[in-house]
Design a protein around this motif. Sequence first.
Motif, PDB file in Angstrom:
ATOM      1  N   ILE B  52       3.977   8.105  -9.101  1.00  9.87           N
ATOM      2  CA  ILE B  52       2.971   7.460  -8.253  1.00  9.87           C
ATOM      3  C   ILE B  52       1.580   8.030  -8.505  1.00  9.87           C
ATOM      4  O   ILE B  52       0.603   7.291  -8.658  1.00  9.87           O
ATOM      5  N   ASP B  53       1.492   9.346  -8.575  1.00 12.47           N
ATOM      6  CA  ASP B  53       0.180   9.976  -8.778  1.00 12.47           C
ATOM      7  C   ASP B  53      -0.458   9.509 -10.080  1.00 12.47           C
ATOM      8  O   ASP B  53      -1.643   9.196 -10.131  1.00 12.47           O
ATOM      9  N   GLN B  56      -1.593   5.865  -9.777  1.00 15.08           N
ATOM     10  CA  GLN B  56      -2.804   5.724  -8.956  1.00 15.08           C
ATOM     11  C   GLN B  56      -4.027   6.213  -9.724  1.00 15.08           C
ATOM     12  O   GLN B  56      -5.109   5.615  -9.656  1.00 15.08           O
ATOM     13  N   GLU B  82       8.559  -2.937  -8.181  1.00 12.45           N
ATOM     14  CA  GLU B  82       8.739  -1.525  -7.853  1.00 12.45           C
ATOM     15  C   GLU B  82       7.387  -0.809  -7.938  1.00 12.45           C
ATOM     16  O   GLU B  82       7.045   0.001  -7.073  1.00 12.45           O
ATOM     17  N   ASP B  85       5.445  -1.653  -4.890  1.00  9.49           N
ATOM     18  CA  ASP B  85       6.004  -1.000  -3.701  1.00  9.49           C
ATOM     19  C   ASP B  85       5.644   0.481  -3.649  1.00  9.49           C
ATOM     20  O   ASP B  85       5.395   1.040  -2.592  1.00  9.49           O
ATOM     21  N   LEU B  86       5.629   1.101  -4.828  1.00  6.86           N
ATOM     22  CA  LEU B  86       5.425   2.550  -4.868  1.00  6.86           C
ATOM     23  C   LEU B  86       3.959   2.940  -4.934  1.00  6.86           C
ATOM     24  O   LEU B  86       3.506   3.838  -4.238  1.00  6.86           O
ATOM     25  N   GLU B  89       0.106   2.342  -2.091  1.00  9.81           N
ATOM     26  CA  GLU B  89       0.465   3.002  -0.843  1.00  9.81           C
ATOM     27  C   GLU B  89      -0.543   2.744   0.274  1.00  9.81           C
ATOM     28  O   GLU B  89      -1.727   2.524   0.019  1.00  9.81           O
ATOM     29  N   TYR B  90      -0.047   2.878   1.466  1.00  6.87           N
ATOM     30  CA  TYR B  90      -0.937   2.881   2.632  1.00  6.87           C
ATOM     31  C   TYR B  90      -1.871   4.085   2.495  1.00  6.87           C
ATOM     32  O   TYR B  90      -1.457   5.179   2.146  1.00  6.87           O
ATOM     33  N   TYR B  94      -4.350   0.095   0.793  1.00  7.58           N
ATOM     34  CA  TYR B  94      -4.670  -0.653   2.011  1.00  7.58           C
ATOM     35  C   TYR B  94      -4.667   0.317   3.173  1.00  7.58           C
ATOM     36  O   TYR B  94      -4.373   1.500   3.019  1.00  7.58           O
ATOM     37  N   GLY B  95      -5.007  -0.209   4.355  1.00  8.69           N
ATOM     38  CA  GLY B  95      -5.080   0.672   5.510  1.00  8.69           C
ATOM     39  C   GLY B  95      -6.505   1.185   5.671  1.00  8.69           C
ATOM     40  O   GLY B  95      -7.393   0.828   4.900  1.00  8.69           O
ATOM     41  N   ARG B  96      -6.681   2.054   6.647  1.00 15.37           N
ATOM     42  CA  ARG B  96      -8.030   2.468   7.024  1.00 15.37           C
ATOM     43  C   ARG B  96      -8.801   3.088   5.851  1.00 15.37           C
ATOM     44  O   ARG B  96      -9.940   2.714   5.576  1.00 15.37           O
ATOM     45  N   HIS B 102     -10.697  -1.620  -4.264  1.00 17.39           N
ATOM     46  CA  HIS B 102     -11.812  -2.506  -3.901  1.00 17.39           C
ATOM     47  C   HIS B 102     -12.724  -2.765  -5.082  1.00 17.39           C
ATOM     48  O   HIS B 102     -13.088  -1.832  -5.798  1.00 17.39           O
ATOM     49  N   LEU B 142      -5.649  -8.485  -0.148  1.00 18.01           N
ATOM     50  CA  LEU B 142      -5.541  -7.420   0.850  1.00 18.01           C
ATOM     51  C   LEU B 142      -6.061  -6.097   0.299  1.00 18.01           C
ATOM     52  O   LEU B 142      -6.614  -5.279   1.031  1.00 18.01           O
TER      53      LEU B 142
END
Lengths: 640, 207
Positions: B52-53, B56, B82, B85-86, B89-90, B94-96, B102, B142
């Motif tokens: 994941i790291d 990202q 997959e 999904d992985l 991440e929130y 997405y999320g605050r 973006h 999103l």
Amino acid sequence: MTIYFIQAFIYLCAAVVAVPIAKRLGLGSVLGYLIAGVVIGPIIGIVGKETVDIQHFAEFGVVMMLFLIGLELEPKKLWAMRNRLIGLGGLQVGLTTAIVMIISILLGYHWMMALTIGLIFSLSSTAMVLQTFQEKGLTKTEGGQNAFSVLLFQDIAVIPMLALIPLMASPVLREKSQAGLKAAGEHHGQLSLVAHLPGWAHALVVISVIIAVIVAGHYLSRPLFRFVANSGIREIFTATALMLVIGIAALMSLIGLSPALGTFLSGVVLATSEFRHELEADIEPFKGLLIGLFFITVGAGIDFAVLSKNLFPILGLTFGIMILKALVLTLLAVIFKIKANNRWLFSLSMAQAGYFGIVLVNYSVQNHVLPAEIAQPLSMIVVLSMFFTPGLFIFYDKIILPWYEKVKNMREEDKIDEQGSVIIAGIGRFGQIINRMLIANGIKTVVLDHQPNQIDRLRRVNIKSFYGDATRPDLLHSAGIEQAKLVIIAIDDRPQTVELVKYIKHAFPEVRILTRAFDRVHTYELKDAGADVIVSETFYSALEIGKTALTHLGIHPFKAEHMKAVFNETEQEQHEEMFQAWKVAAEEGGFNNQYRAMFLKLEKLISEAMEWDRSDAHSKTERGWTPPPKKYTDKIQDRS
Amino acid sequence: MAANQKRILILFAHPSPERSEVNVPLFKASQSIENVTTVDLYGEYPTYRINIDKEQQRILEHDIIIFMFPLYWYSTPAILKEWQDLVLEYGFAYGRDGKALHGKTFLCALTAGGAENAYRADGYNHFTINELLQPLEQTAMLTGMQYLPPFALFGARTAVEDGKLDQHINDWKMILKALRDDNLDLTQTKALPKLNEDLSILIREQA
């Protein structure tokens, strides 16, 4: 009481010091015990006459040893070895007795004395041979199996010998020492149930007792063990095991049979029992200590006064007897087609006289067959021959075995007529799987192994493999290493694997090396040597069991799978750093603090990776499937 | 000039590349273009243990994210799901505080077995490819990315036999370069059923 403590301490102390040193020097534990005995007995003299009593006690170790051997031997296996038992064993005892007897007659002894001497030297030391086999892992070899047949026969043959010796009493000797020995004879008179019975009744008792032992062992032992095991008290199970062995030994003595034979028999009866391993584990430590004690007393019993008086005759006779016994055994090995290094093992291992020889000597003196002045040097020869036996084993290990391996390499190296893109060195349990997988995918492999029977087995299932030592450059060359893309090393020898990696990296730097490692340190050694891919043979299978354990503890299989993966990944991430720490440690000659600290750090990292989600939302083991916080949608709606 | 170029990340997902006729050549062709990073997801994560790291970090280092795949049951092969999904991440996607994506651009480069006319209301697939890709479009929205219609090849099973491969690869190279050099008229893309509908409208003359 105090004196017992002091004695026990002296014996234990001698063993604790001498045995590890002997083992470290490659001499084996038996020689260690013997040397310990010599040091505390004849040399320092801190133990004296009590060694004889202790020896009687320690003899019980032999009884236990035969019980354990019996446990390993199912009735079916015992039946299967009947030909060897009677053929090999019978001929060994018969031939050796006859030859020693003839020589004794030629030296001027009466034929009855000569026969007794022959019987004494026909026996070997079961305790010493089997202990050494076990220690060196030779029990399952062809030589070891055959030697065992002979030893077993000898142990059985002692019984008729003990019956025969009193019949050969010399009237002269009996008269000469009548007065003195009468009292002694009564004193030595053993407790017996059958002494007063006529011959046929004696035989009947013996047969019915043996049948009773077999039947009881078969039908009664199981409920008894279950009853005891259900109590859950461990020491009572140990007590039961001891009770069984001691009880059978006592019973056998009462009816005039060898306790060793009796316990062996009950061992065989229990070999199929589900409690077998439990029994083994319980008796083993007692046996080990008693056998050790026995050897110490043998060492302590060497009478340097007698020895120095007749040093050369006694030494000469000892070597003479040993050579004679070895020659007889070699002859039998030839007849029974025991080959190559196994023949040497068979002959060398049993060239000594044994503990039962000493028993026969004493018994002969008691029964006026041998005069004491002959008996003393005879026991001396028996003891010395035992003392030299470890030397023969070392000779076998260091000279015979390497020589045979070298000869084999010289004459049996196969011609390699095909070349493949992958060379697999070592086709044992590990290499086989790799080879099968590659072959199944149509990849050509060249398989090398140094064990001829392994190669034969594989050839029988149409896997083409070649006999040869993969660590030899010319063999690698004919296997086509210049054209090979990969070399896979799965040989069963740690240092040789490392050497092979170094050699290939040096001579054929473009070939990739994939290798199996035995453990963590071996992994580092191989990495240091330049292997491209190293897989520890235990790591992944252990992880698999670890994961399965987690699922059995109620963790969801998918989560357990990821815990396993995180464990592995954390381990791999630290690999380089650990390797560097190991390198420094290895240069400093051992396990240093930094390496230790690194290891502790690794353990900490792993548990942190696992526990992450207890303190935070994201565990590494379930990262990515962690749901967003509750009510997170409010914020998303706000934004749009 | 290189400083102004956009950085492109191609996430390639083909579970049996040895049988691929279009996707692998397309993937290989992409590798020849400067400022394009190509990732073979099945090759890098054969056991689906996506790092994941690392993924990202890759997103952070690129401006344009491309999923390249053969259409499997109207969606991506499993590893791309997959990956979403992985990696998305929130708190990251997405999320605050999840604003990492973006302003980036997202598109799919896909191949489909069916003919183009099967992907419409009266065809046997009943939905257009754009309709079928709506989950990805919404994901892009999103996470704050600009969504482009797919670069698609229909009837891909016989593309080689039909002689369509070379043209397709050339079109792809042109689009990649245009994306990289910011020469694509993105305002024109909205209405298109697929990105390779008419390149002459899309790609602006170089200034």
